[in-house]
Design an enzyme around this catalytic site. Structure first.
Site, PDB file in Angstrom:
ATOM      1  N   GLY A   1       1.785   7.607-102.710  1.00 14.91           N
ATOM      2  CA  GLY A   1       2.735   7.083-101.742  1.00 14.91           C
ATOM      3  C   GLY A   1       2.086   6.880-100.389  1.00 14.91           C
ATOM      4  O   GLY A   1       0.863   6.949-100.257  1.00 14.91           O
ATOM      5  N   ASN A   2       2.904   6.630 -99.381  1.00 16.20           N
ATOM      6  CA  ASN A   2       2.375   6.490 -98.021  1.00 16.20           C
ATOM      7  C   ASN A   2       3.359   7.130 -97.050  1.00 16.20           C
ATOM      8  O   ASN A   2       4.424   7.605 -97.455  1.00 16.20           O
ATOM      9  CB  ASN A   2       2.117   5.016 -97.693  1.00 16.20           C
ATOM     10  CG  ASN A   2       3.382   4.199 -97.767  1.00 16.20           C
ATOM     11  OD1 ASN A   2       4.289   4.370 -96.963  1.00 16.20           O
ATOM     12  ND2 ASN A   2       3.469   3.318 -98.765  1.00 16.20           N
ATOM     13  N   ARG A   3       2.997   7.140 -95.785  1.00 19.24           N
ATOM     14  CA  ARG A   3       3.736   7.946 -94.813  1.00 19.24           C
ATOM     15  C   ARG A   3       4.790   7.169 -94.033  1.00 19.24           C
ATOM     16  O   ARG A   3       5.289   7.637 -93.023  1.00 19.24           O
ATOM     17  CB  ARG A   3       2.743   8.611 -93.852  1.00 19.24           C
ATOM     18  CG  ARG A   3       1.889   9.640 -94.576  1.00 19.24           C
ATOM     19  CD  ARG A   3       0.755  10.104 -93.729  1.00 19.24           C
ATOM     20  NE  ARG A   3       1.184  10.648 -92.460  1.00 19.24           N
ATOM     21  CZ  ARG A   3       0.412  10.806 -91.413  1.00 19.24           C
ATOM     22  NH1 ARG A   3      -0.858  10.454 -91.486  1.00 19.24           N
ATOM     23  NH2 ARG A   3       0.875  11.315 -90.303  1.00 19.24           N
ATOM     24  N   SER A   4       5.140   5.983 -94.497  1.00 19.76           N
ATOM     25  CA  SER A   4       6.159   5.214 -93.780  1.00 19.76           C
ATOM     26  C   SER A   4       7.501   5.948 -93.823  1.00 19.76           C
ATOM     27  O   SER A   4       7.977   6.349 -94.885  1.00 19.76           O
ATOM     28  CB  SER A   4       6.310   3.833 -94.417  1.00 19.76           C
ATOM     29  OG  SER A   4       7.386   3.168 -93.807  1.00 19.76           O
TER      30      SER A   4
ATOM     31  N   ALA B   1       6.171  -0.585 -96.253  1.00 15.44           N
ATOM     32  CA  ALA B   1       4.754  -0.369 -96.563  1.00 15.44           C
ATOM     33  C   ALA B   1       4.628  -0.385 -98.091  1.00 15.44           C
ATOM     34  O   ALA B   1       5.051   0.567 -98.755  1.00 15.44           O
ATOM     35  CB  ALA B   1       4.299   0.965 -95.991  1.00 15.44           C
TER      36      ALA B   1
END
Ligand code: CTP
Length: 408
Positions: A208-211, A275
């Protein structure tokens, strides 16, 4: 610290005014609550006095030597009326001064925000709609009501937006004036993607990502406040739905792609602020990967995800505006804007919102600053501010480019 007058009129949603009041005082503002006599049937003056630390009166016969009916309005930096009932809107539109709140509205030269709440029939009645048009023509902000559960079994437009939405939008008006919430998106259909996609590795793990989704949330909330019909395709965001916005929850890039392609068909504006993971695991294990089993992966093979923005650009109907986002850093080859201009050209969208992420973090922060690049070569700087303030700057750049597609 600013001086805010919180007007409260007599609807059951008056109880939510206490939460709006709390948000303003916690932000450091001095708040004077001015309820109508009807509002005090729902919430007692003591509640407003305790939360604001200021006296509460409803009529023009208290504090006569202080000339309160004139002073309160004169000294305000912002007046917010939440809830604004049909009766309050009618009295404000008629310019009456038969209680302290309407007298205050007549003496206030600062921005005024009305937040209507009433039964659907009353909201849709031509008398109320005319009153709203009159107040807007005079420069007041009248937020569209939320759609949803009303008192009793009724449901429809007329619900008070959530206190967090009211406080955020009122703060935007306090800082940027009533024009920040102009009704220039009325009649347009807007689709915004927000958050960050998660690509599963097995039933419990993902890439995943930190958005946080906060910028996309603010874009949706401000677009709804400016009159748009808004769909928010939300990838893994835990925030409460902004008022008046239909949320379509998604998880992976593939799910986001399907939802965006469906929702974008009818849209006038598509904003890709999510994102999206550029890659996903080539295979997803059906059972949890065990650290001590033979299935332990030495490395994870990835495959490329589709570029959703590029697909939306390729498929867009005539007249639709497509807005992309880019998080960029400068490097030895080129600076941030040079990279961003190349991306705008490569993606083929109409506008690209550029975040310079070299200096610090954007993800999860409450504030942001961006540059909006347009395909016509222009660049508009949106200075650092709350994500709602940045959303205002982005819609200011988008709205003049909207093409009348025969729906409005
Ligand atoms: N985007 C998308 N689909 C992807 C990746 C990104 O729709 N698979 C969208 C994002 O929502 C954003 C824009 O494309 O609006 C820019 O994404 P970014 O990842 O910065 O661009 P890339 O083309 O991947 O460029 P690079 O990673 O080389 O900077």
């Amino acid at each position: 610290m600013s001086s805010i007058v919180l007007g409260v009129s007599g609807g059951v949603a008056a109880y939510k005014a206490a939460v709006v009041l709390r948000a303003f005082t916690e932000a450091g503002h001095d708040v004077r609550v001015v309820p109508t006599p009807g509002a005090l049937h729902f919430v007692g003056a003591a509640t407003f006095e305790a939360l604001s630390g200021n006296p509460v009166t409803t009529d023009v016969w208290s504090d006569v030597p202080e000339v309160a009916h004139v002073r309160i309005g004169q000294h305000a930096d912002l007046v917010v009326v939440a809830p604004a009932t049909a009766d309050l809107l009618a009295r404000a539109a008629a310019g009456r001064a038969d209680d302290l709140l309407t007298a205050t509205l007549l003496t206030a030269s600062c921005p005024v925000v009305f937040v209507p709440a009433m039964h659907t029939e009353m909201w849709l009645h031509p008398a109320t709609q005319d009153n709203v048009a009159t107040l807007r023509r005079r420069g007041a902000v009248v937020l569209p009501p939320a759609v949803g559960r009303l008192t009793g079994p009724d449901s429809g437009p007329g619900r008070l937006p959530e206190p967090a939405d009211i406080a955020a939008l009122a703060t935007v008006v306090l800082e940027h004036g009533a024009a920040a919430l102009a009704q220039d998106l009325a009649g347009t259909r807007v689709v915004v993607s927000a958050g960050g996609t998660r690509e599963p590795l097995d039933p419990v793990r993902y890439l995943g990502n930190r958005s946080s989704g906060k910028q996309g949330w603010a874009l949706a909330r401000v677009a709804a406040a400016r009159g748009a019909d808004v769909v928010l395709v939300a990838a893994n965001v835990e925030l409460p739905a902004p008022f008046g916005v239909r949320v379509v929850p998604v998880g992976t890039a593939e799910e986001l792609r399907t939802a965006m392609r469906t929702e974008a068909k009818e849209a006038d504006v598509v904003v890709m602020s999510a994102a999206v993971a550029d890659f996903r695991p080539a295979s997803v294990a059906t059972a949890k990967l065990k650290k001590d089993s033979a299935s332990e992966p030495g490395s994870v093979a990835l495959v490329r995800n589709p570029d959703v923005l590029a697909e939306l650009v390729a498929e867009r109907p005539a007249g639709q505006l497509v807005v992309g986002f880019a998080a960029e850093t400068g490097d030895d080859d080129a600076d941030v804007l040079t990279h961003a201009r190349a991306k705008l050209a490569r993606k083929g969208c109409d506008l690209l919102v550029v975040n310079d992420v070299s200096a610090g973090q954007v993800f999860g922060r409450p504030d942001n600053s961006v540059v909006v690049l347009a395909a016509d070569g222009s660049a508009t700087e949106v200075p650092r501010g709350s994500k709602d303030a940045v959303a205002v700057g982005i819609w200011d750049a988008v709205a003049p480019r909207l093409v009348d597609r025969g729906r409005t």
